[in-house]
Enzyme design. Structure first.
Site, mmCIF file in Angstrom:
data_model
loop_
_atom_site.group_PDB
_atom_site.id
_atom_site.type_symbol
_atom_site.label_atom_id
_atom_site.label_comp_id
_atom_site.label_asym_id
_atom_site.label_seq_id
_atom_site.Cartn_x
_atom_site.Cartn_y
_atom_site.Cartn_z
ATOM 1 N N HIS A 69 -27.968 68.984 -6.902
ATOM 2 C CA HIS A 69 -27.915 68.498 -8.300
ATOM 3 C C HIS A 69 -29.137 68.919 -9.114
ATOM 4 O O HIS A 69 -29.150 68.734 -10.340
ATOM 5 C CB HIS A 69 -27.797 66.974 -8.345
ATOM 6 C CG HIS A 69 -26.492 66.462 -7.825
ATOM 7 N ND1 HIS A 69 -25.280 66.909 -8.300
ATOM 8 C CD2 HIS A 69 -26.200 65.559 -6.853
ATOM 9 C CE1 HIS A 69 -24.295 66.295 -7.646
ATOM 10 N NE2 HIS A 69 -24.828 65.472 -6.756
ATOM 11 N N ASP A 127 -19.654 69.496 -0.791
ATOM 12 C CA ASP A 127 -20.031 68.114 -1.128
ATOM 13 C C ASP A 127 -18.986 67.542 -2.095
ATOM 14 O O ASP A 127 -18.371 68.283 -2.860
ATOM 15 C CB ASP A 127 -21.410 68.118 -1.796
ATOM 16 C CG ASP A 127 -22.011 66.731 -1.943
ATOM 17 O OD1 ASP A 127 -22.839 66.354 -1.092
ATOM 18 O OD2 ASP A 127 -21.653 66.031 -2.910
ATOM 19 N N HIS A 140 -19.465 65.856 -4.651
ATOM 20 C CA HIS A 140 -19.938 65.977 -6.035
ATOM 21 C C HIS A 140 -20.164 67.446 -6.360
ATOM 22 O O HIS A 140 -20.652 68.209 -5.517
ATOM 23 C CB HIS A 140 -21.264 65.236 -6.218
ATOM 24 C CG HIS A 140 -21.203 63.795 -5.820
ATOM 25 N ND1 HIS A 140 -21.604 63.356 -4.570
ATOM 26 C CD2 HIS A 140 -20.776 62.709 -6.499
ATOM 27 C CE1 HIS A 140 -21.427 62.036 -4.508
ATOM 28 N NE2 HIS A 140 -20.925 61.623 -5.665
HETATM 29 ZN ZN LIG Z 1 -22.582 64.302 -2.983
#
Ligand SMILES: [Zn+2]
Length: 293
Positions: A111, A148, A150
């Site tokens: 991220h 993942d 996300h």
């Molecule tokens: Zn994640």
């Protein structure tokens, strides 16, 4: 990150103790990394951002870089070790000391954008690995596979438009981080998955979206943002993957690496917050990787 935070030290303890229980841990070469240097971090992050993080780092207590992401006095050192582990893994694999490597470290990285820390991430580990392979070792084509739950918004921010990289990313959608999902770049294959999608359906979608593109791209190295939070039991998301689905994903990844990359795979831990499911999934992932020697 603080009490009750899902990105906790117990994640790594759960993995290492499970690997000891299954016996797989005895068959692995364990390497303690050095911290990534400033120059290495600057292959991905601008100096201003690195300075800003250094200035925010507290001498005691905790400060937040976003509502989910906390820094304590040793957090950046841990993040530099995680980043350094990725770089060292690239060096070891590309110098043929190892065929593949798994970076069992935290904090995660996918991220972290060029100039923005978020989602428990400070430095983008997988992008640092890619830049090490491309700029230092002078590879021409590197694949990044991010499974993942996300979306790896940070990785997309950094590698979007870099034609030396093909990034394949599956993620629950709509879902956190809600950014960069609609970013159009030729080298990014975004594969959004609806909450509740059965695992068999997930496999079909991912294989159809990724496999031919990966084969056509002929990566010389395959990098993996290995997040295990798409597991059915994970408290943070609503996908239905099981341990066997992570084994299947790993087999698909190693088949691409076998065809084009001399089996070279470097996988780095991202998410995964149900401790038992995380440990079992990592074990399956490593069983597949360890079978290739
Ligand atoms: Zn994640």
């Amino acid at each position: 990150m603080g009490a009750e935070h899902p990105e906790c030290p117990e994640r790594l303890a759960a993995i290492t103790s499970y690997l000891a229980d299954t016996g797989l841990g005895q068959h692995l070469d364990w390497v303690r990394p050095d911290e990534a240097t400033r120059d290495q971090l600057q292959t991905v992050h601008p100096e201003r951002y690195l300075n800003q993080l250094d200035l925010m780092q507290p001498t005691r207590g905790r400060v937040y870089t976003d509502p989910d992401t906390a820094m304590m006095p040793d957090t950046l050192r841990a993040a530099r070790l995680a980043a350094g582990a990725n770089i060292e893994a690239v060096d070891m694999v590309l110098s043929s000391q190892l065929t593949n490597a798994f970076v069992c470290a935290r904090p995660p990285g996918h991220h972290a954008e060029r100039s923005k820390s978020m989602g428990f991430c400070f430095y983008n580990n997988i992008a640092l690995a890619a830049m090490r392979a491309l700029n230092f070792h002078q590879l021409e084509r590197v694949a990044i596979i991010d499974f993942d739950v996300h979306q790896g918004n940070g990785t997309v921010d950094i590698v979007g438009g870099d034609e030396r990289i093909l990034m394949c990313s599956s993620f629950q959608h709509p879902f956190y981080p809600h950014s960069h999902v609609h970013r159009q770049a030729e080298n990014i294959i975004n594969t959004p998955i609806q909450a509740g999608t059965p695992a068999a359906e997930y496999r079909k979608i991912v294989e159809a979206a990724w496999l031919k593109r990966l084969q056509d791209f002929r990566p010389q190295l395959v990098l993996v943002s290995a997040g295990f939070d798409g597991h059915r039991l994970d408290p943070m998301a609503e996908l239905n993957l099981e341990v066997e689905d992570y084994r299947w994903l790993t087999e698909m990844i190693t088949s691409v690496a076998s065809d084009h990359a001399n089996d070279r795979v470097i996988s780095t831990l991202e998410g995964g917050y149900h401790l038992r499911a995380l440990a079992e999934s990592v074990n399956a992932h490593l069983e597949v990787l360890n079978a290739i020697h």
